[in-house]
Write an enzyme that holds these catalytic residues in place. Structure first.
Site, PDB file in Angstrom:
ATOM      1  N   ASP A 106     -48.181 -31.203 -27.524  1.00 15.02           N
ATOM      2  CA  ASP A 106     -47.561 -30.788 -28.510  1.00 15.02           C
ATOM      3  C   ASP A 106     -46.805 -29.786 -28.209  1.00 15.02           C
ATOM      4  O   ASP A 106     -47.226 -29.073 -27.144  1.00 15.02           O
ATOM      5  CB  ASP A 106     -48.371 -30.476 -29.992  1.00 15.02           C
ATOM      6  CG  ASP A 106     -48.672 -31.691 -30.673  1.00 15.02           C
ATOM      7  OD1 ASP A 106     -49.764 -31.507 -31.362  1.00 15.02           O
ATOM      8  OD2 ASP A 106     -48.550 -32.634 -30.362  1.00 15.02           O
TER       9      ASP A 106
ATOM     10  N   TYR B 164     -60.340 -28.922 -23.797  1.00 16.50           N
ATOM     11  CA  TYR B 164     -59.456 -28.338 -24.581  1.00 16.50           C
ATOM     12  C   TYR B 164     -60.045 -26.931 -25.244  1.00 16.50           C
ATOM     13  O   TYR B 164     -61.427 -26.807 -25.357  1.00 16.50           O
ATOM     14  CB  TYR B 164     -59.186 -28.855 -25.942  1.00 16.50           C
ATOM     15  CG  TYR B 164     -58.310 -30.150 -25.712  1.00 16.50           C
ATOM     16  CD1 TYR B 164     -58.953 -31.463 -25.631  1.00 16.50           C
ATOM     17  CD2 TYR B 164     -57.022 -30.505 -25.889  1.00 16.50           C
ATOM     18  CE1 TYR B 164     -58.457 -32.512 -25.515  1.00 16.50           C
ATOM     19  CE2 TYR B 164     -56.323 -31.617 -25.626  1.00 16.50           C
ATOM     20  CZ  TYR B 164     -56.921 -32.612 -25.598  1.00 16.50           C
ATOM     21  OH  TYR B 164     -56.446 -33.740 -25.334  1.00 16.50           O
TER      22      TYR B 164
ATOM     23  N   TYR C   9     -56.618 -37.022 -31.052  1.00 16.80           N
ATOM     24  CA  TYR C   9     -55.939 -36.133 -31.744  1.00 16.80           C
ATOM     25  C   TYR C   9     -56.896 -34.773 -32.120  1.00 16.80           C
ATOM     26  O   TYR C   9     -57.625 -34.825 -32.910  1.00 16.80           O
ATOM     27  CB  TYR C   9     -55.418 -36.661 -32.905  1.00 16.80           C
ATOM     28  CG  TYR C   9     -54.525 -37.515 -32.744  1.00 16.80           C
ATOM     29  CD1 TYR C   9     -54.479 -39.004 -32.811  1.00 16.80           C
ATOM     30  CD2 TYR C   9     -53.077 -37.266 -32.572  1.00 16.80           C
ATOM     31  CE1 TYR C   9     -53.506 -39.807 -32.599  1.00 16.80           C
ATOM     32  CE2 TYR C   9     -52.141 -38.062 -32.507  1.00 16.80           C
ATOM     33  CZ  TYR C   9     -52.240 -39.517 -32.364  1.00 16.80           C
ATOM     34  OH  TYR C   9     -51.373 -40.274 -32.329  1.00 16.80           O
TER      35      TYR C   9
END
Lengths: 571, 154
Positions: free
Chosen positions: A372, A443, A514
């Protein structure tokens, strides 16, 4: 060329019908290249032919260096790009580099083989190529010719042979389809050596790097020529269709059989398509027997042959890994209604320097997945490749020093960094696709909770292994993605408390997960999620991609758990 | 390579100081629905429009179901279920803003009709309402939404 009387008679006939000498040599399938190039030999040849048919000087008098003194009747063409069939529209040349519009031109090749030697023509061709400023050390030569030439050749040869009336084994050979040498091969024989003399580089058919392509187009004439055959070919096609259908209709009731037959026949006749100049139709015509072909006339139109010259250099691929250190940089330029939404993009930053050096016509950016806009990409970086399409200065710049130069220029801007750069080829696409679907990613995110955090649940969360989650398509991408449920795996979690309501969460998950929706549950459309694991209401504040791993195994999990020490926040 | 990584982390952290999270202030950042949606309320229901022009519809806090003390006994889906296919979400049920989507029966016997709230095509009804009926009452503006609608093409 060794002359016998039958050859000489046919030569004379073709010459009278306004075929140029090179075309006649092609029909006789002469393969000695020098015969096509030595123009002084032509006069001697015409003299020899004249001797054999009994009138020595007749042909020589009518000869004027490949052009003829006789003129023919011509009709105007009404085939224009705006009015022709839609499938032919793309083949018209919009800005021709040169048009061959001499009236007294060969009937078969329409002048293509006649003026290739012309000094003026060669010099403007060479100028055009050099104007584009390519770097090259050899070239590959390609030619495209109009398809009508072969039809005209078939018709003329058959008509001449029928007029002569004699039976000769030579004539039977010449009449077989595809006996003659192709126009393209002749053009190459003549042009390659001339071009390499002027461009000062050799012509090499095996060297794919730099290509020069000559495209001769004459669709007006092609359409008119093919239209003539429409009735005959459609009759033959109808016959074949009848045979096929009667085999297929297996009904026993004769009345039902007749009705179905009529229905199919009507449906077929409704599709009234014109007979277009295509390779398929050309093959159908060459299957006709000689008598049928001789009945047709050659259509002379005033639609000149147009020529287009295109040059292209082989694409150069550069691969590497990129790291994104700042937020609000899109991957490719994001433009709505002509306005750039975000100023920078990774594609621009990475390929700017390479474009200045190699000067391609365009650049394509490929990457193994994307992130993103508000997410940073850290660690060992995401693999990418840029494709420089048609680089003008590609030859001498394809070195390691240039790559180092590009790398240092990009890294000095401190926004996006790349390492390591290398040249590659089209095999890179398989690797990028593989990376997008198979790599395991780590992440790091900062999470805020609504209620006070329960420490026991943090312990529990840190111990999970390979949790399967089901994600419905997130609402924020639902406008452009299919609505479906995707199964993803959370391999491991590392949750650390910052204070009573804030957490630092490290996530190790399979490709394509996601993460934002895993944290805030997307109105409970992702289950299970962090809210259910910690029994709290969570929301994500910021997200970074930390590391990419090849595939999951024990070492990866150990490395993941140590990431906290490697890049821990200042708490 | 590790050294470079650490340096980059340091640099990354330095840049992050501009976006410092309020560590000492126990402030609430705001709901997920505040971030992307433009909210509009009618008397008993709401329609939230996402920045990608999809609509989220449901009951608002003033609806009698939410205000009532009684729990929900049963939720009846009055429209036939139609599955959407593909990226363009073809095949969805066409609704007007006053089409009745649900009939909610409370424990105390009251029955309420829930309207769609927006013209367009239904992309998705909230499936969680079948298993967790009380979401409609407890979290009407987040987990208990009624449906997601795609607006009509202009």
């Amino acid at each position: 060329m060794q002359l016998s009387e039958s050859k000489a008679i046919l030569f004379n006939k073709l010459f009278e019908r306004d075929a140029c000498i090179r075309c006649i040599l092609r029909v006789f399938k002469i393969t000695e290249i020098s015969t096509y190039r030595e123009t002084q030999q032509f006069i001697q040849l015409l003299f020899d032919v004249g001797k054999l048919i009994g009138n020595e000087n007749k042909l020589v008098e009518e000869y004027d260096f490949l052009y003829y003194k006789r003129k023919r009747e011509i009709i105007d063409s009404d085939v224009q790009p705006q009015t022709c069939h839609s499938s032919l529209k793309d083949q018209f040349i919009k800005n021709p580099f040169h048009t061959f519009d001499k009236i007294n031109k060969c009937l078969i090749c329409h002048g293509i083989l006649q003026c290739l030697d012309d000094q003026k023509f060669i010099s403007i061709l060479v100028d055009e190529i050099q104007q584009k400023q390519y770097q090259f050390e050899a070239f590959k030569f390609q030619v495209k010719t109009p398809i009508g030439c072969q039809i005209r050749q078939l018709i003329i040869v058959n008509q001449c042979i029928s007029e002569i009336g004699q039976i000769d084994p030579l004539y039977e050979y010449i009449r077989t389809p595809n006996f003659a040498t192709d126009i393209k091969i002749c053009v190459k024989w003549i042009m390659c050596s001339l071009l390499s003399e002027f461009l000062k580089v050799p012509s090499d058919p095996n060297d794919d790097r730099f290509q020069i392509c000559l495209n001769f187009e004459n669709i007006g004439d092609d359409v008119k020529q093919f239209e003539q055959f429409k009735q005959l070919i459609s009759n033959i096609d109808d016959q074949i269709w009848e045979e096929k259908i009667t085999k297929k209709l297996k009904m026993n009731d004769p009345q039902l059989k007749a009705e179905t037959h009529n229905r199919l026949l009507q449906k077929k006749n409704q599709q009234n398509q014109p007979f277009l100049p295509t390779q398929n139709n050309l093959e159908k015509i060459s299957k006709l027997n000689n008598n049928q072909i001789s009945q047709y006339q050659i259509v002379n139109v005033n639609y000149p042959v147009k020529l287009e010259v295109t040059t292209s250099y082989q694409n150069i691929f550069i691969k590497g890994n990129y790291i994104k250190l700042a937020r609000y940089i899109s991957q490719t330029p994001w433009i709505i209604d002509g306005n750039k939404i975000y100023e920078d993009s990774i594609e621009d930053l990475v390929s700017a320097e390479a474009c200045k050096i190699f000067k391609p016509s365009s650049v394509k950016f490929h990457s193994g997945g994307r992130e993103d806009i508000d997410v940073r990409m850290l660690g060992n970086g995401r693999p990418f490749a840029i494709e420089l399409v048609d680089p003008h200065q590609g030859l001498q710049n394809q070195t390691q020093e240039i790559l180092d130069q590009i790398e240092s220029k990009i890294n000095s801007q401190n926004v996006v960094k790349v390492t390591p750069l290398a040249y590659t080829d089209t095999n890179i696409f398989g690797d990028l696709k593989n990376s997008e679907t198979n790599k395991v990613k780590a992440y790091c995110c900062i999470v805020e909770c609504k209620n006070i955090i329960n420490e026991d649940l943090i312990e529990q969360a840190n111990n999970i292994k390979d949790l399967v989650i089901k994600q419905k398509t997130p609402i924020r991408v639902l406008h452009r993605r299919t609505l479906m449920v995707r199964d993803k795996i959370i391999h491991s979690l590392l949750v650390k408390k910052i204070n009573e309501k804030w957490l630092l969460v490290y996530v190790l998950s399979s490709a394509g997960t996601y993460i934002k929706e895993f944290i805030h549950s997307d109105l409970d459309r992702t289950v299970p999620n962090l809210c259910t694991l910690l029994q709290n209401e969570c929301d994500i504040y910021q997200l970074d991609v930390i590391k990419l791993y090849e595939k999951i195994n024990e070492d990866v999990i150990i490395d993941f758990k140590n990431l906290d020490k490697e890049c821990g926040c200042k708490i | 390579m590790q050294q470079i990584e650490e340096q980059q982390q340091q640099q990354g952290q330095d840049q992050d100081d501009d976006l410092m999270i309020p560590l000492n202030v126990q402030a609430r950042l705001g709901e997920f629905t505040d971030r992307y949606f433009v909210k509009s309320y009618s008397e008993h229901q709401y329609v939230f429009q996402h920045s990608n022009r999809l609509y989220l519809c449901g009951l608002n806090k003033n609806h009698p179901i939410v205000k009532s003390d009684s729990d929900i006994k049963e939720i009846e889906f009055t429209q036939k279920e139609q599955l959407v296919k593909g990226k363009k979400k073809k095949g969805g049920l066409k609704v007007k803003s006053n089409t009745v989507m649900l009939k909610v029966h409370l424990e105390n016997g009251e029955v309420y009709e829930v309207l769609a709230g927006q013209d367009g095509y239904i992309i998705e009804m909230n499936e969680n309402l079948q298993k967790n009926k009380q979401y409609l009452k407890q979290y009407p503006e987040t987990k208990g939404f009624v449906c997601i609608i795609q607006g009509c093409r202009k």
